[in-house]
Design a protein around this motif. Structure first.
Motif, PDB file in Angstrom:
ATOM      1  N   GLU A   6      10.069  -0.183  -5.309  1.00 49.77           N
ATOM      2  CA  GLU A   6      10.047  -0.489  -6.735  1.00 49.77           C
ATOM      3  C   GLU A   6       8.992  -1.564  -6.977  1.00 49.77           C
ATOM      4  OE1 GLU A   6      13.150  -1.962 -10.210  1.00 49.77           O
ATOM      5  OE2 GLU A   6      13.886  -1.589  -8.196  1.00 49.77           O
ATOM      6  N   ASP A  23      10.619   4.764  -4.733  1.00 52.17           N
ATOM      7  CA  ASP A  23      11.367   3.956  -5.692  1.00 52.17           C
ATOM      8  C   ASP A  23      10.407   3.301  -6.681  1.00 52.17           C
ATOM      9  OD1 ASP A  23      14.119   4.306  -4.835  1.00 52.17           O
ATOM     10  OD2 ASP A  23      13.522   3.239  -3.015  1.00 52.17           O
ATOM     11  N   GLU A  25       6.202   4.119  -8.366  1.00 53.88           N
ATOM     12  CA  GLU A  25       5.563   5.120  -9.206  1.00 53.88           C
ATOM     13  C   GLU A  25       4.365   5.729  -8.487  1.00 53.88           C
ATOM     14  OE1 GLU A  25       3.483   5.345 -13.622  1.00 53.88           O
ATOM     15  OE2 GLU A  25       4.698   3.614 -13.083  1.00 53.88           O
ATOM     16  N   PRO A  41      16.459   6.707  -7.925  1.00 55.45           N
ATOM     17  CA  PRO A  41      16.797   6.611  -9.347  1.00 55.45           C
ATOM     18  C   PRO A  41      15.756   5.891 -10.197  1.00 55.45           C
ATOM     19  CG  PRO A  41      18.674   5.992  -7.993  1.00 55.45           C
ATOM     20  CD  PRO A  41      17.502   6.184  -7.068  1.00 55.45           C
ATOM     21  N   LYS A  42      15.022   4.944  -9.615  1.00 58.40           N
ATOM     22  CA  LYS A  42      13.985   4.231 -10.361  1.00 58.40           C
ATOM     23  C   LYS A  42      12.595   4.760 -10.066  1.00 58.40           C
ATOM     24  CE  LYS A  42      16.659   0.094 -10.999  1.00 58.40           C
ATOM     25  NZ  LYS A  42      16.706  -1.356 -10.954  1.00 58.40           N
ATOM     26  N   GLY A  43      12.504   5.777  -9.212  1.00 59.31           N
ATOM     27  CA  GLY A  43      11.221   6.363  -8.855  1.00 59.31           C
ATOM     28  C   GLY A  43      10.696   7.287  -9.930  1.00 59.31           C
ATOM     29  N   ARG A  44       9.361   7.274 -10.090  1.00 51.62           N
ATOM     30  CA  ARG A  44       8.699   8.135 -11.070  1.00 51.62           C
ATOM     31  C   ARG A  44       7.473   8.764 -10.429  1.00 51.62           C
ATOM     32  NH1 ARG A  44       7.169   4.961 -16.151  1.00 51.62           N
ATOM     33  NH2 ARG A  44       6.689   3.394 -14.614  1.00 51.62           N
ATOM     34  N   GLU A  57      16.324  11.979  -7.837  1.00 46.22           N
ATOM     35  CA  GLU A  57      17.289  11.098  -8.501  1.00 46.22           C
ATOM     36  C   GLU A  57      16.617  10.355  -9.646  1.00 46.22           C
ATOM     37  OE1 GLU A  57      18.304   8.740  -5.096  1.00 46.22           O
ATOM     38  OE2 GLU A  57      19.845  10.148  -4.430  1.00 46.22           O
ATOM     39  N   GLY A  58      15.297  10.325  -9.651  1.00 44.86           N
ATOM     40  CA  GLY A  58      14.503   9.658 -10.688  1.00 44.86           C
ATOM     41  C   GLY A  58      13.859  10.688 -11.586  1.00 44.86           C
ATOM     42  N   SER A  59      12.556  10.531 -11.869  1.00 41.73           N
ATOM     43  CA  SER A  59      11.901  11.477 -12.774  1.00 41.73           C
ATOM     44  C   SER A  59      10.589  11.993 -12.197  1.00 41.73           C
ATOM     45  CB  SER A  59      11.656  10.830 -14.137  1.00 41.73           C
ATOM     46  OG  SER A  59      10.712   9.804 -14.041  1.00 41.73           O
ATOM     47  N   THR A  75      21.229  11.788 -12.161  1.00 36.75           N
ATOM     48  CA  THR A  75      20.249  10.886 -12.777  1.00 36.75           C
ATOM     49  C   THR A  75      18.843  11.478 -12.803  1.00 36.75           C
ATOM     50  OG1 THR A  75      19.919   9.841 -10.620  1.00 36.75           O
ATOM     51  CG2 THR A  75      21.513   8.811 -12.120  1.00 36.75           C
ATOM     52  N   GLY A  76      18.652  12.671 -12.223  1.00 38.17           N
ATOM     53  CA  GLY A  76      17.331  13.274 -12.106  1.00 38.17           C
ATOM     54  C   GLY A  76      16.827  13.890 -13.391  1.00 38.17           C
TER      55      GLY A  76
END
Length: 134
Positions: A6, A23, A25, A41-44, A57-59, A75-76
């Motif tokens: 992150e 986690d 970007e 979950p916080k990964g993009r 789990e992220g976007s 959460t995806g």
């Protein structure tokens, strides 16, 4: 397993053979055909992802292609197409795109190719000859 923590942002293509956890970007393609890619979950990711297995789990804004399995967690969020032998979409996950599951490696590889342009490979229509009236 390698990780992009992150707070880190990478621009460009990621290639290799080792499993990867994101986690942070990534702006660009992830190409790890023999590995597992986990987007936390916080990964993009803004780009296509190709791997043996993908856990989202992220976007992701791009296409997912997995030789074996894609799992999109609650959460995806996926804005793009997905192709894999097996697909798991948990309740609450968001998927916006085409889904192609159950066809194996050939289909996953096809998903990693760009879509053909409109009209490509489609023969031009030929006007019908007028028929004489009886």
């Amino acid at each position: 397993m390698s990780s992009i923590s992150e707070g880190l942002k990478i621009k460009g293509e990621v290639q290799g053979t080792e499993d990867l956890r994101v986690d942070g970007e990534i702006e660009g393609k992830i190409n790890l055909p023999g590995a597992v890619v986990v987007i936390g979950p916080k990964g993009r990711v803004n780009g296509d992802v190709q791997a043996r297995e993908v856990v989202l789990e992220g976007s992701v804004r791009g296409n997912l292609a997995a030789r074996e399995r894609v799992r999109i967690a609650t959460t995806g969020k996926l804005e793009g197409d997905v192709a894999a032998e097996r697909l798991v979409v948990e309740e609450g996950a968001h998927v916006s795109g085409r889904v192609d599951a159950g066809a194996g490696e050939a289909r996953a590889q096809a998903a990693s190719r760009p879509a053909p342009s409109a009209g490509a490979g489609v023969p031009a229509a030929t006007p019908a000859s007028p028929r004489p009236h009886s």
